[in-house]
Scaffold this motif. Structure first.
Motif, PDB file in Angstrom:
ATOM      1  N   PHE A 214      -5.352   5.876  11.430  1.00 26.47           N
ATOM      2  CA  PHE A 214      -5.616   6.222  10.285  1.00 26.47           C
ATOM      3  C   PHE A 214      -7.071   5.947   9.697  1.00 26.47           C
ATOM      4  N   THR A 215      -7.355   6.690   8.853  1.00 20.27           N
ATOM      5  CA  THR A 215      -8.725   6.553   8.290  1.00 20.27           C
ATOM      6  C   THR A 215      -8.547   6.734   6.715  1.00 20.27           C
ATOM      7  N   GLY A 216      -8.873   5.645   5.895  1.00 19.18           N
ATOM      8  CA  GLY A 216      -8.282   5.816   4.463  1.00 19.18           C
ATOM      9  C   GLY A 216      -8.380   4.322   3.783  1.00 19.18           C
ATOM     10  N   SER A 217      -7.675   4.194   2.621  1.00 15.90           N
ATOM     11  CA  SER A 217      -7.963   2.943   2.016  1.00 15.90           C
ATOM     12  C   SER A 217      -7.266   1.557   2.417  1.00 15.90           C
ATOM     13  N   VAL A 218      -7.475   0.491   1.989  1.00 19.19           N
ATOM     14  CA  VAL A 218      -6.657  -0.491   2.488  1.00 19.19           C
ATOM     15  C   VAL A 218      -5.406  -0.590   2.160  1.00 19.19           C
ATOM     16  N   ALA A 219      -5.206  -0.108   0.906  1.00 18.33           N
ATOM     17  CA  ALA A 219      -3.684   0.051   0.520  1.00 18.33           C
ATOM     18  C   ALA A 219      -2.883   0.998   1.399  1.00 18.33           C
ATOM     19  N   GLY A 220      -3.644   2.287   1.672  1.00 16.04           N
ATOM     20  CA  GLY A 220      -2.745   3.138   2.536  1.00 16.04           C
ATOM     21  C   GLY A 220      -2.697   2.671   4.007  1.00 16.04           C
ATOM     22  N   GLY A 221      -3.503   1.898   4.462  1.00 12.33           N
ATOM     23  CA  GLY A 221      -3.450   1.151   5.821  1.00 12.33           C
ATOM     24  C   GLY A 221      -2.068   0.204   5.668  1.00 12.33           C
ATOM     25  N   LYS A 222      -2.014  -0.678   4.517  1.00 10.45           N
ATOM     26  CA  LYS A 222      -1.175  -1.618   4.615  1.00 10.45           C
ATOM     27  C   LYS A 222       0.228  -0.939   4.364  1.00 10.45           C
ATOM     28  N   ALA A 223       0.209   0.289   3.836  1.00 12.48           N
ATOM     29  CA  ALA A 223       1.615   0.842   3.710  1.00 12.48           C
ATOM     30  C   ALA A 223       1.990   1.593   5.264  1.00 12.48           C
ATOM     31  N   ILE A 224       1.046   1.990   5.752  1.00 10.59           N
ATOM     32  CA  ILE A 224       1.553   2.432   7.257  1.00 10.59           C
ATOM     33  C   ILE A 224       2.051   1.139   8.010  1.00 10.59           C
ATOM     34  N   GLN A 225       1.147   0.047   8.058  1.00  4.11           N
ATOM     35  CA  GLN A 225       1.422  -1.072   8.854  1.00  4.11           C
ATOM     36  C   GLN A 225       2.914  -1.638   8.489  1.00  4.11           C
ATOM     37  N   ALA A 226       3.209  -1.424   7.158  1.00  2.00           N
ATOM     38  CA  ALA A 226       4.567  -1.802   6.542  1.00  2.00           C
ATOM     39  C   ALA A 226       5.885  -1.039   7.425  1.00  2.00           C
ATOM     40  N   LEU A 227       5.415   0.242   7.361  1.00  4.05           N
ATOM     41  CA  LEU A 227       6.301   1.328   8.024  1.00  4.05           C
ATOM     42  C   LEU A 227       6.692   0.990   9.410  1.00  4.05           C
ATOM     43  N   ILE A 228       5.473   0.609  10.157  1.00  2.92           N
ATOM     44  CA  ILE A 228       5.434   0.359  11.524  1.00  2.92           C
ATOM     45  C   ILE A 228       6.354  -0.931  11.719  1.00  2.92           C
ATOM     46  N   ASP A 229       6.254  -2.107  10.914  1.00  2.00           N
ATOM     47  CA  ASP A 229       6.772  -3.102  11.018  1.00  2.00           C
ATOM     48  C   ASP A 229       8.488  -2.929  10.985  1.00  2.00           C
ATOM     49  N   GLU A 230       8.967  -1.978  10.305  1.00  2.29           N
ATOM     50  CA  GLU A 230      10.205  -1.681  10.018  1.00  2.29           C
ATOM     51  C   GLU A 230      10.786  -1.032  11.649  1.00  2.29           C
ATOM     52  N   ARG A 231      10.060  -0.655  12.253  1.00  2.00           N
ATOM     53  CA  ARG A 231      10.449  -0.009  13.594  1.00  2.00           C
ATOM     54  C   ARG A 231      11.137  -0.960  14.597  1.00  2.00           C
ATOM     55  N   ASP A 232      12.223  -0.308  15.222  1.00  3.22           N
ATOM     56  CA  ASP A 232      12.938  -1.205  15.948  1.00  3.22           C
ATOM     57  C   ASP A 232      12.114  -1.683  17.368  1.00  3.22           C
ATOM     58  N   THR A 233      11.038  -0.444  17.754  1.00  5.46           N
ATOM     59  CA  THR A 233      10.250  -0.874  18.720  1.00  5.46           C
ATOM     60  C   THR A 233       8.849  -0.729  18.139  1.00  5.46           C
ATOM     61  N   PRO A 234       7.997  -2.008  18.026  1.00  6.34           N
ATOM     62  CA  PRO A 234       6.636  -1.893  17.443  1.00  6.34           C
ATOM     63  C   PRO A 234       5.830  -0.812  18.221  1.00  6.34           C
ATOM     64  N   ILE A 235       4.719  -0.523  17.578  1.00  7.79           N
ATOM     65  CA  ILE A 235       3.522   0.408  18.025  1.00  7.79           C
ATOM     66  C   ILE A 235       2.192  -0.170  17.729  1.00  7.79           C
ATOM     67  N   PRO A 236       1.011   0.079  18.330  1.00 14.24           N
ATOM     68  CA  PRO A 236      -0.089  -0.342  17.975  1.00 14.24           C
ATOM     69  C   PRO A 236      -0.645   0.553  16.656  1.00 14.24           C
ATOM     70  N   PHE A 237      -1.453   0.146  15.668  1.00 13.33           N
ATOM     71  CA  PHE A 237      -1.860   0.893  14.558  1.00 13.33           C
ATOM     72  C   PHE A 237      -3.274   0.509  14.725  1.00 13.33           C
ATOM     73  N   PHE A 238      -3.908   1.788  14.585  1.00 13.27           N
ATOM     74  CA  PHE A 238      -5.444   1.711  14.599  1.00 13.27           C
ATOM     75  C   PHE A 238      -5.927   2.329  13.283  1.00 13.27           C
ATOM     76  N   GLY A 239      -6.435   1.293  12.261  1.00 16.95           N
ATOM     77  CA  GLY A 239      -6.821   1.834  11.058  1.00 16.95           C
ATOM     78  C   GLY A 239      -8.117   1.538  10.667  1.00 16.95           C
ATOM     79  N   GLU A 240      -8.985   2.395  10.123  1.00 19.03           N
ATOM     80  CA  GLU A 240     -10.196   2.214   9.384  1.00 19.03           C
ATOM     81  C   GLU A 240      -9.990   2.401   7.704  1.00 19.03           C
ATOM     82  N   LEU A 241     -10.311   1.125   7.335  1.00 15.01           N
ATOM     83  CA  LEU A 241      -9.982   0.999   5.852  1.00 15.01           C
ATOM     84  C   LEU A 241     -11.385   0.568   5.130  1.00 15.01           C
ATOM     85  N   GLY A 242     -11.281  -0.179   4.341  1.00 11.99           N
ATOM     86  CA  GLY A 242     -12.491  -0.622   3.314  1.00 11.99           C
ATOM     87  C   GLY A 242     -13.694  -1.403   3.975  1.00 11.99           C
ATOM     88  N   SER A 243     -14.826  -1.122   3.606  1.00 14.98           N
ATOM     89  CA  SER A 243     -16.240  -1.617   3.944  1.00 14.98           C
ATOM     90  C   SER A 243     -17.216  -1.479   2.713  1.00 14.98           C
TER      91      SER A 243
END
Length: 488
Positions: A214-243
Motif C-alpha cells: 500500500f502507498t497512501g495515508s496513515v489513516a488508509g494504512g491503518k484501515a487496511i491493517q484493521a481489515l488484516i487483523d480480522e482475518r483468520d490467517t494473518p498476512i504481512p502488510f507493507f505500507g508506505e504512509l506519512g513522512s
C-alpha cells in the motif's frame, strides 16, 4: 460507478467503471491464483523475458497513457512521460534481479559429522509466497506506484500473481495500464484489477491473498491493517504512509542554493510527493530567510489530484496557521488549485508544540524552524516520528558529525547536499523508514530489494539431490551466487 475527474476543471472525464462486488473480487483473485501456479514454475530466465516485454509494451503505449493520465491528474506531459519511462525501468530492473539470482539468498551447508552437535546437510533458499499479492495503488503516481508500479513489478518478479485495487483518482488510466500489462504477460490473469472501496476490503480479506502492499495515508494504512487483523490467517502488510522528511541546514551551507533547491523540491508535483521536504531546520539568519522568501514567492501552485487531497491540504494549513507565515508562492490555476506556503517558528516553540506540529501536511507546505546553536538540534530531532528521508546541507562534513546517529534512526535514506524528491530506481535504493513512514522499516518499496517482501525462505535438510531446486544442487546448474559452507 467510478468516474475520473479533471483537477483543472473539476469536470468528469472518461467512461464510468463499475465497482467490483464480492463475487467479482473472488473471480479476479481466483483467476490470479490459478495463473500464479504456472508462473511460479516458470524458469527465471522466462520470467525475466516477460518483465522486459511488459516494459516494452508500456514504452510503446506512452502516447496513449500519458494523455489519459493527464486528463485525470493534470500532471502534464513531461512529468507523465517520465513516469511511464520510470515504470518501464522498474520492470527492466527486476528482470535483471531475477536473472542475477542473488535475491534468492541460496545457502548450502554440507553435512559435518565432526561438528558439535553433528550438522546435517542443510540448504536454504527464498521462494515466492504461495498466493496472491494485493496492491493498493497510490494517488500521486498514476504509473510508478499504481497498477504497474514497484509493488506489482517486484511481486511478479518474485513469482507471485497480483491483484490491484485501483485508485479512484485515475480509474481510466488504471484500466488502460492493466490492459497493456496483461497483454504482454504470458498469463494475463497474473495481473487483476478491481475498483471500489468495498472491493479493497474484500481483496485484503480474501483467503488466497498472502500479502498486501500500500502507498497512501496513515489513516488508509491503518484501515487496511484493521481489515488484516480480522482475518483468520494473518498476512504481512507493507505500507508506505506519512513522512515529513526533515532537512537540516548547517551554518556552512550555501544559502542561495539551499533556498532555490528547497522551493523547487517543495513545489514539485504541487508538493504531492511522499518525499516532499516538509520540515527545515536552519540557522536564525536574515540572509537565509530572505533567500527562502524570494524563492518561495517565485514559485507557483497548481491543481491537486483530487478534492479530498486538496481539502486535506487546506486542513493542514489550518493547523500550521498557529505559526508565522513566512512566504507564499503564486496561486495555482484550476478548480483544485492550491498555493505553496512556508511557515516559520523558533526551535524552542517548535519543540513545545511537538508532536502535533510535525504531522505531515501533504502538499506544498513546510515549516522553517530556526535555531541558534546546532548542538541543540539532536534532542529535538530525536522527538520526530520516522521519515522516508533526512537531509543535511553543509560545506563542512565535520559540522554534521553530531547529527548522524539520530538521523539514521529517524529515516531510511540520508541525503547530503541534495533534495529528497526523486527516488532513483536502483539496486541500492531504500525507500522506507520507521513508522509512520512505513509499516516495516526493514523493507523498501523501491529498488531491487523490494522483491524481498514477497519471498519466504525454505530449508531442505538431507533432501535428495534430484528433488532439490536447481538453485541448490551441487553443480549450480543456473550459475547463481551462493554461499557454500560459509563461503560466498
Amino acid at each position: 460507478m467510478i468516474y475520473g475527474h479533471d483537477p483543472r476543471t473539476g469536470q468528469q472525464v472518461g467512461a464510468g467503471l463499475a465497482e467490483a462486488d464480492s463475487a467479482r473480487v473472488d473471480m479476479v483473485v481466483s483467476a490470479a491464483a490459478a495463473a500464479g501456479e504456472a508462473w511460479r514454475a516458470t524458469p527465471a530466465e522466462e520470467r525475466a523475458e516477460a518483465l522486459e516485454a511488459v516494459a516494452d509494451a508500456l514504452s510503446a503505449h506512452v502516447d496513449e497513457l500519458w494523455r489519459l493520465a493527464d486528463q485525470e491528474t493534470a500532471l502534464g506531459e513531461v512529468r507523465l512521460r517520465g513516469e511511464v519511462a520510470r515504470t518501464a525501468g522498474q520492470f527492466r530492473l527486476f528482470a535483471q534481479v531475477i536473472k542475477d539470482g542473488g535475491y534468492l539468498d541460496a545457502i548450502i551447508d554440507h553435512a559435518d559429522p565432526a561438528a558439535t552437535p553433528p550438522r546435517p546437510d542443510v540448504r536454504r533458499i527464498k521462494q515466492p509466497l504461495p498466493g496472491v499479492v494485493a496492491v493498493f495503488a497510490a494517488s500521486n503516481f498514476p504509473f510508478a506506484f499504481s497498477v504497474a508500479g514497484g509493488d506489482t513489478a517486484s511481486a511478479l518478479a518474485a513469482g507471485c500473481p497480483v491483484v490491484v485495487k485501483a485508485h479512484p483518482g485515475h480509474p481510466n488510466t488504471s484500466a488502460a495500464v492493466a490492459r497493456v500489462v496483461r497483454a504482454a504477460l504470458p498469463y494475463p490473469d497474473l495481473l487483476g484489477l478491481v475498483h471500489g472501496l468495498q472491493a479493497g476490503a474484500d481483496l485484503v480479506r480474501h483467503p488466497s491473498v498472502v500479502a498486501a502492499g500500500f502507498t497512501g495515508s496513515v489513516a488508509g494504512g491503518k484501515a487496511i491493517q484493521a481489515l488484516i487483523d480480522e482475518r483468520d490467517t494473518p498476512i504481512p502488510f507493507f505500507g508506505e504512509l506519512g513522512s515529513v522528511n526533515p532537512v537540516v541546514v548547517l551554518p556552512s551551507a550555501a544559502t542561495a542554493q539551499v533556498a532555490s533547491g528547497f522551493a523547487a523540491s517543495l513545489t514539485l508535483g504541487v508538493g504531492q510527493f511522499c518525499t516532499n521536504p516538509g520540515l527545515v531546520f536552519a540557522p536564525d539568519d536574515d540572509e537565509l530567510r530572505k533567500a527562502v522568501v524570494d524563492a518561495v514567492e517565485g514559485s507557483a501552485g497548481g491543481p491537486m489530484l483530487a478534492e479530498r487531497i486538496r481539502d486535506g491540504y487546506l486542513g493542514g494549513l489550518g493547523r500550521l496557521g498557529e505559526l508565522n507565515l513566512l512566504a507564499e508562492g503564486q496561486p495555482g490555476e484550476g478548480a483544485l488549485a492550491v498555493t505553496p506556503k512556508v511557515f516559520t517558528t523558533d526551535l524552542d516553540t517548535f519543540a513545545a508544540k511537538l508532536p502535533g506540529i510535525a504531522e505531515e501536511c501533504f502538499g506544498p507546505a513546510a515549516i522553517l524552524v530556526t535555531y541558534q546553536d546546532a548542538s541543540d538540534l539532536p534532542a529535538v530531532l530525536e522527538r520526530l516520528e520516522g521519515s522516508l528521508t533526512a537531509t543535511v546541507h553543509a560545506a563542512d562534513a565535520a559540522e554534521a558529525e553530531h547529527l548522524v546517529e539520530v538521523l539514521q534512526r529517524k529515516a531510511g535514506r540520508l541525503i547530503w547536499n541534495g533534495w529528497p524528491t526523486g527516488v532513483a530506481v536502483a539496486w541500492s535504493m531504500h525507500h522506507g523508514g520507521p513508522w509512520p513512514a512505513t509499516t516495516n522499516t526493514a523493507h523498501t518499496s523501491v529498488g531491487a530489494t523490494a522483491i524481498d517482501r514477497w519471498l519466504a525462505p525454505t530449508a531442505y535438510q538431507d533432501w535428495p539431490e534430484e528433488l532439490l531446486p536447481d538453485e541448490l544442487k551441487d553443480g549450480n546448474p543456473l550459475g547463481i551466487p551462493r554461499r557454500v559452507d560459509g563461503v560466498r
